[in-house]
Design an enzyme around this catalytic site. Structure first.
Site, short mmCIF file in Angstrom:
data_model
loop_
_atom_site.label_atom_id
_atom_site.label_comp_id
_atom_site.label_asym_id
_atom_site.label_seq_id
_atom_site.Cartn_x
_atom_site.Cartn_y
_atom_site.Cartn_z
N TYR A 59 0.83 -1.19 0.00
CA TYR A 59 0.00 0.00 0.00
C TYR A 59 0.87 1.25 0.00
O TYR A 59 2.05 1.22 0.35
CB TYR A 59 -0.97 -0.01 1.18
CG TYR A 59 -0.35 -0.33 2.53
CD1 TYR A 59 0.33 0.64 3.27
CD2 TYR A 59 -0.46 -1.60 3.09
CE1 TYR A 59 0.87 0.35 4.51
CE2 TYR A 59 0.07 -1.90 4.32
CZ TYR A 59 0.74 -0.92 5.03
OH TYR A 59 1.29 -1.22 6.26
N ASP B 193 -4.11 2.00 9.34
CA ASP B 193 -3.11 1.26 10.10
C ASP B 193 -1.89 1.08 9.20
O ASP B 193 -1.63 0.02 8.65
CB ASP B 193 -3.67 -0.10 10.54
CG ASP B 193 -2.68 -0.90 11.38
OD1 ASP B 193 -1.63 -0.34 11.75
OD2 ASP B 193 -2.94 -2.09 11.63
N ILE B 194 -1.16 2.17 9.03
CA ILE B 194 -0.07 2.22 8.07
C ILE B 194 1.24 1.90 8.78
O ILE B 194 1.69 2.64 9.65
CB ILE B 194 0.00 3.60 7.39
CG1 ILE B 194 -1.37 3.96 6.79
CG2 ILE B 194 1.09 3.62 6.34
CD1 ILE B 194 -1.92 2.95 5.82
N GLU B 195 1.87 0.78 8.39
CA GLU B 195 3.06 0.31 9.09
C GLU B 195 4.24 0.09 8.15
O GLU B 195 5.20 -0.58 8.51
CB GLU B 195 2.74 -0.98 9.85
CG GLU B 195 1.60 -0.81 10.86
CD GLU B 195 1.34 -2.06 11.68
OE1 GLU B 195 2.32 -2.78 11.98
OE2 GLU B 195 0.18 -2.32 12.04
N GLY B 196 4.16 0.65 6.96
CA GLY B 196 5.26 0.51 6.03
C GLY B 196 5.10 1.44 4.85
O GLY B 196 4.09 2.12 4.70
#
Length: 333
Positions: free
Chosen positions: A137, A179-182
């Protein structure tokens, strides 16, 4: 206020220790603190097949929850799908797709879609969480981010477009969670602002939530210049901070308290002073590599946060629902 807070803590303790409790206790839950739960990934069921995550409608039928976040939309632009429409993953909850043209686009209208309407009919808010710890994403430009906002609006929220499938059918979710983790922080401010503009045209109230990691500022969501919380913080309704799998989890001692203070100060001083900060925790010690707080200690933590930040502290975010049921099974509750 103290009575309401104690009722809130009682219900959370019961949720953590057992998966069923009386409706009388649930109805007594404090109205100024909320329980936010993530559902859809069934991480316990993958490891313990006899403890599969319950269907969404069954989860919603248990009193005490306020908001359910369905996890996850894991691919923003899936090249396997026609027109590169998003890719979804809801573990074992939905496996039917829209056909050969959309191999990664799930058609969950008769399952999750129907359950969303059931949840909403009993007062639960249902959001779709975008991102997660794995997936593909992000945005290459602001124009792409703005276009993606319209795609999400038409596929899941109050819009529609000819030829664009709706994975939940005619169910209209209540908002989205990031929920952005990368990847890169680029484009998310534009996405959030564009989505909020579309939401403001709708005939119902829609919500936008962020789920940053506890180190302040978060690497992807901010708040800092060029990030969603930094440049579009006024579009968020809540920030459910992940105080687990991090050095600033509860086990980190002073790191934990200072991190929450930083998030609370940002909320109080930001352009959107009404945004609430939630304490994000795993539902059990099985559900994360760190950050779980036993109920007796959690009571002290929540009392302190509620006292220190009465206008900022929004409640608890729990990841994942399935671990409630796992604990109830292994403990015999």
């Amino acid at each position: 206020m103290i009575t309401n807070l104690l009722n809130f803590l009682l219900i959370f303790s019961l949720l953590t220790l057992c998966s069923s409790y009386s409706s009388h206790q649930a109805q007594a839950k404090a109205t100024d603190l909320q329980l936010v739960l993530y559902w859809g990934q069934d991480s316990a069921g993958n490891r313990y097949p006899n403890n599969l995550e319950k269907p969404l409608a069954e989860v919603c039928s248990r009193p005490g929850y306020d908001i359910i976040k369905i996890a996850f939309l894991i691919i923003f632009f899936d090249r396997n799908n026609k027109d590169s429409l998003p890719g979804l993953n809801f573990a074992n909850h939905c496996g039917t797709t829209f056909g050969p043209e959309y191999p990664d686009l799930l058609n969950c209208s008769s399952s999750i879609g129907a359950d969303i309407k059931t949840c909403q009919s009993i007062g639960r808010k249902v959001l779709l969480s975008l991102g997660g710890s794995s997936g593909a994403y992000g945005f290459t430009s602001d124009a792409q981010a703005s276009s993606f906002a319209l795609t999400i609006w038409n596929m899941f929220l109050g819009g529609s477009a000819s030829g664009v499938p709706r994975p939940f059918g005619d169910a209209v979710i209540d908002g989205v969670d990031l929920d952005i983790e990368g990847g890169s922080p680029s484009g998310y401010a534009t996405f959030v602002s564009a989505l909020r503009g579309l939401m403001n045209r709708g005939n119902k109230v829609f919500y936008i939530s962020g789920a940053p990691q506890c180190p302040f500022p978060d690497a992807y969501l901010g708040p800092k210049v060029g990030t969603a919380l930094g440049d579009a913080g006024n579009s968020f309704d809540s920030v459910t901070v992940q105080f687990y799998n991090n050095y600033c989890s509860y086990q980190g001692g002073t790191w934990f308290w200072s991190s929450f203070q930083q998030w609370a100060e940002w909320s109080k001083n930001s352009v959107n002073s009404k945004v609430k900060i939630y304490l994000g925790l795993p539902a059990s010690s099985f559900g994360a590599s760190g950050g779980y707080i036993p109920p007796d200690e959690l009571a002290t933590v929540v009392t302190r946060l509620r006292s220190q930040y009465p206008d900022v502290f929004g409640g608890l975010k729990i990841f994942l629902v399935v671990w409630f049921f796992f604990r109830s099974n292994v403990m015999g509750c």
